[in-house]
Design a protein around this motif. Structure first.
Motif, mmCIF file in Angstrom:
data_model
loop_
_atom_site.group_PDB
_atom_site.id
_atom_site.type_symbol
_atom_site.label_atom_id
_atom_site.label_comp_id
_atom_site.label_asym_id
_atom_site.label_seq_id
_atom_site.Cartn_x
_atom_site.Cartn_y
_atom_site.Cartn_z
ATOM 1 N N ILE A 125 0.845 -1.197 0.000
ATOM 2 C CA ILE A 125 0.000 0.000 0.000
ATOM 3 C C ILE A 125 0.876 1.242 0.000
ATOM 4 N N TYR A 126 1.868 1.266 0.838
ATOM 5 C CA TYR A 126 2.773 2.414 0.938
ATOM 6 C C TYR A 126 3.514 2.637 -0.377
ATOM 7 N N ARG A 128 -0.353 10.584 0.649
ATOM 8 C CA ARG A 128 -0.840 10.102 1.943
ATOM 9 C C ARG A 128 -2.311 9.712 1.890
ATOM 10 N N THR A 129 -3.115 10.471 1.166
ATOM 11 C CA THR A 129 -4.550 10.181 1.092
ATOM 12 C C THR A 129 -4.810 8.804 0.492
ATOM 13 N N GLU A 130 -4.127 8.488 -0.582
ATOM 14 C CA GLU A 130 -4.272 7.164 -1.200
ATOM 15 C C GLU A 130 -3.817 6.057 -0.255
ATOM 16 N N ALA A 131 -2.712 6.266 0.413
ATOM 17 C CA ALA A 131 -2.192 5.258 1.339
ATOM 18 C C ALA A 131 -3.162 5.049 2.499
ATOM 19 N N GLU A 132 -3.695 6.130 3.029
ATOM 20 C CA GLU A 132 -4.644 6.007 4.137
ATOM 21 C C GLU A 132 -5.913 5.279 3.711
ATOM 22 N N ASP A 154 -0.875 8.155 12.700
ATOM 23 C CA ASP A 154 -0.193 9.370 12.266
ATOM 24 C C ASP A 154 1.324 9.188 12.086
ATOM 25 N N ASP A 155 1.890 8.155 12.674
ATOM 26 C CA ASP A 155 3.332 7.935 12.602
ATOM 27 C C ASP A 155 3.738 7.053 11.415
ATOM 28 N N MET A 156 2.774 6.485 10.710
ATOM 29 C CA MET A 156 3.098 5.491 9.684
ATOM 30 C C MET A 156 3.496 6.070 8.338
ATOM 31 N N PHE A 157 2.994 7.232 7.985
ATOM 32 C CA PHE A 157 3.188 7.740 6.639
ATOM 33 C C PHE A 157 4.076 8.969 6.638
ATOM 34 N N VAL A 158 5.131 8.894 5.843
ATOM 35 C CA VAL A 158 6.018 10.046 5.667
ATOM 36 C C VAL A 158 6.246 10.217 4.171
ATOM 37 N N PHE A 159 5.633 11.232 3.611
ATOM 38 C CA PHE A 159 5.813 11.544 2.199
ATOM 39 C C PHE A 159 6.518 12.881 2.091
ATOM 40 N N ASN A 160 7.491 12.963 1.239
ATOM 41 C CA ASN A 160 8.206 14.221 1.029
ATOM 42 C C ASN A 160 7.616 14.968 -0.146
#
Length: 50
Positions: free
Chosen positions: A3-4, A10-14, A44-50
């Motif tokens: 998924i990531y 982030r929206t798609e991943a969530e 909130d800690d799972m997704f980090v997109f630059n």
């Protein structure tokens, strides 16, 4: 991880992870439910997109 890796933002991943967690909570397997609860606690800690 899939998924990531396949999400553009982030929206798609969530959205994908919410679907997965929903499916896991409907499972009869307690370890799957426990993992879904843990994912939700650390949302909130799972997704980090630059």
């Amino acid at each position: 991880m899939h998924i990531y890796d396949t999400s553009a933002n982030r929206t798609e991943a969530e959205t994908g992870l919410k679907r997965l967690c929903s499916w896991m909570m409907q499972s009869r397997l307690e370890p799957m439910k426990a993992l879904a609860r843990q994912l939700r606690r650390h949302w909130d800690d799972m997704f980090v997109f630059n």
